[in-house]
Design a protein around this motif. Structure first.
Motif, PDB file in Angstrom:
ATOM      1  N   LEU A  99      71.520 -20.788  34.186  1.00 57.28           N
ATOM      2  CA  LEU A  99      70.230 -21.368  34.467  1.00 57.28           C
ATOM      3  C   LEU A  99      69.311 -20.679  35.184  1.00 57.28           C
ATOM      4  CD1 LEU A  99      70.784 -25.334  34.942  1.00 57.28           C
ATOM      5  CD2 LEU A  99      69.092 -24.161  33.370  1.00 57.28           C
ATOM      6  N   ASN A 127      69.363 -17.402  35.440  1.00 54.04           N
ATOM      7  CA  ASN A 127      68.767 -16.230  34.927  1.00 54.04           C
ATOM      8  C   ASN A 127      67.962 -16.268  33.750  1.00 54.04           C
ATOM      9  OD1 ASN A 127      70.483 -14.784  36.725  1.00 54.04           O
ATOM     10  ND2 ASN A 127      72.262 -14.443  35.283  1.00 54.04           N
ATOM     11  N   SER A 128      67.870 -17.690  33.410  1.00 52.85           N
ATOM     12  CA  SER A 128      67.430 -18.157  32.210  1.00 52.85           C
ATOM     13  C   SER A 128      65.778 -17.641  32.202  1.00 52.85           C
ATOM     14  CB  SER A 128      67.250 -19.638  31.927  1.00 52.85           C
ATOM     15  OG  SER A 128      66.405 -20.030  30.877  1.00 52.85           O
ATOM     16  N   THR A 129      65.333 -17.043  30.941  1.00 51.70           N
ATOM     17  CA  THR A 129      63.985 -16.692  30.648  1.00 51.70           C
ATOM     18  C   THR A 129      63.602 -17.676  29.452  1.00 51.70           C
ATOM     19  OG1 THR A 129      64.546 -14.945  29.253  1.00 51.70           O
ATOM     20  CG2 THR A 129      64.033 -14.350  31.541  1.00 51.70           C
TER      21      THR A 129
END
Lengths: 192, 297
Positions: A149, A151-153
């Motif tokens: 989450l 690291n999410s883009t």
């Protein structure tokens, strides 16, 4: 039929019976004092008042009730207990000291202990294999859901892909009809 | 003398009647004023709540962006049959609610961990790991209904709009103002890049830390009712909570679920009041195990 084949057939049937029983029957315990009822209804006769932590075996479910076998000095007593009054995890742990599920957890727990310093928690096999472009932690490529989450883009294309599976109201109603599902007279209220 | 007396009596009577009538009129005016005040207050409070509460269309725009953040972390399953199946069940459940106008979309995430998420606007996600532990469509309906309940009660929207630490409440209300002031409708279909980035950060924090415990208990309660209204056996949901309760609290497969939700055992206990009430008396007992299995669930 010769006696040997007869014996083998009986033995197989016996094993099958034992297997099918164990597949359905599940060990549980009461989490509070609970009434063992004659049938799946609060209005039915109480056979026995069960104390908290009473071990029992669940046979089947009907509505919000479980049919159970309760061990007693004079053999087993069969009756009905409310679902809410039982839990399964305590029973598994009580019986063997540690449940198979928590055993599995402790295996992963050992793995996660290697990564405590990195603040990574919640590991699974898929994460180890499926690292994608995410950061490789401790050389293992293990990423927790939290980390994923973080690291999410934003992936707007995936939202568009999701939209492709949309179902119209009419199709959903048809699907319900196929399953003989009908709207019931239930009032949607909040819990307050 | 009698005449004077009679005249005096008549005058006093007329005067009294006049005073009485004037009092009545005054009272009526006062009551009208009070009514006006109540109506005005009502209109103000409605106005304020409208300022805070997004329209369905606005909520969908926000929900899409939040969903994009979730899908940036967890990929969609490429099993088309499962995706369509979960949408059929999900839309049927959503049709039982008072928010049928939302953009209800359901998706299976290709993730082995056990979890489910709801996003504003009607976007619902279930992991492959959660589907793997379910036995029938009624249990799936219970899980989806819990997530639908979060959307119906606007739990995530309210959190994004009221949690000061996210720092996005003002941006979201301005987004609403632009919509209502009749600006360029094409432009207002999207949040600005700056707001979009802020929303992404807020969404990450929201899904990593979870909602308030009370929101989860509330979604359990409303979810069981939605599932029952749709014709499913609502108690199948208790079986799901029993299943979750069997896992050790340090099991990696449920790390995020356990971090963001009350203990399953506590959730079961909270449902006791609902189960003992008559609210679910009209419930049917459909499980639809075969259909669930047919779709490889």
């Amino acid at each position: 039929m010769n006696p040997a084949k007869n014996l083998l057939a009986s033995l197989l049937l016996f094993i099958l019976l034992i297997f099918s029983y164990s597949a359905i029957a599940r060990d549980a315990v009461t989490v509070r004092t609970a009434n063992l009822k004659e049938s799946a209804s609060v209005n039915s006769t109480t056979i026995k008042e069960l104390k908290k932590n009473q071990p029992l075996t669940v046979i089947l479910r009907k509505g919000s009730w479980y049919e159970v076998n309760v061990p007693s000095s004079s053999g087993e007593i069969k009756g009905w207990v409310r679902m809410i009054d039982l839990r399964f995890n305590e029973a598994v742990q009580n019986a063997s000291g540690q449940s198979s599920v928590s055993l599995l957890g402790s295996v992963f727990g050992e793995q996660s202990s290697h990564t405590v310093g990195t603040g990574v928690r919640g590991l699974d096999n898929e994460d180890i294999v499926n690292t994608g472009s995410n950061t490789n932690i401790m050389g293992l490529g293990v990423i927790s859901e939290d980390k994923k989450l973080e690291n999410s883009t934003m992936n707007m294309n995936a939202v568009k892909d999701m939209e492709k599976f949309s179902i119209s109201h009419d199709k959903a109603r048809f699907f319900a009809e196929q399953g003989q599902l009908r709207s019931q007279a239930i009032i949607l209220t909040d819990s307050k | 003398m009698m005449k004077i007396n009679n005249l005096l009596k008549k005058s006093v009577f007329s005067l009294s009647l006049l005073v009485f009538m004037m009092t009545l009129i005054a009272c009526k005016e006062v009551s009208l004023d009070v009514q006006d005040i109540v109506e005005t207050a009502g209109s103000i409070s409605r106005h304020v709540s409208n300022m805070g509460e997004k329209t369905d269309a606005e909520e969908v725009v926000i929900g899409k962006e939040v969903s994009a953040t979730l899908l940036g972390a967890f990929p969609l399953s490429n099993n088309r049959e499962k995706q369509l199946y979960i949408n059929r069940v999900g839309v049927w459940l959503a049709l039982q609610t008072n928010r049928t106008g939302l953009n209800w979309r359901f998706a299976v995430l290709d993730v082995q961990n056990i979890n489910a998420f709801a996003s504003p606007g009607g976007y619902i996600f279930v992991t492959r790991g959660l589907l793997d532990i379910l036995d029938n469509e009624a249990q799936l309906a219970g899980v989806l209904s819990h997530e639908i309940a979060h959307v119906i009660e606007r739990h995530h929207m309210n959190e994004l709009q009221s949690n000061a630490s996210f720092g996005i409440a003002n941006d979201l209300s301005q987004f609403a103002l632009r919509q209502s002031s009749g600006g360029d409708s094409l432009k207002t279909q999207y949040l600005s890049d700056e707001v979009s980035k802020k929303l992404m950060v807020a969404a990450k924090s929201l899904y990593s830390n979870g909602l308030a415990k009370t929101d989860e208990f509330s979604a359990d309660h409303l979810g069981m009712l939605i599932s029952a209204k749709a014709g499913y056996d609502p108690y199948a949901y208790l079986e799901v909570l029993h299943k979750l309760d069997k896992y050790s609290t340090d099991d990696s497969q449920l790390a995020l679920l356990f971090k963001t939700h009350p203990k399953p055992s506590e959730r079961l206990s909270h449902l006791d009041t609902l189960i003992q009430s008559s609210a679910l008396n009209a419930a049917d007992d459909k499980l639809l195990t075969n259909r669930f299995m047919k779709y490889g669930m």
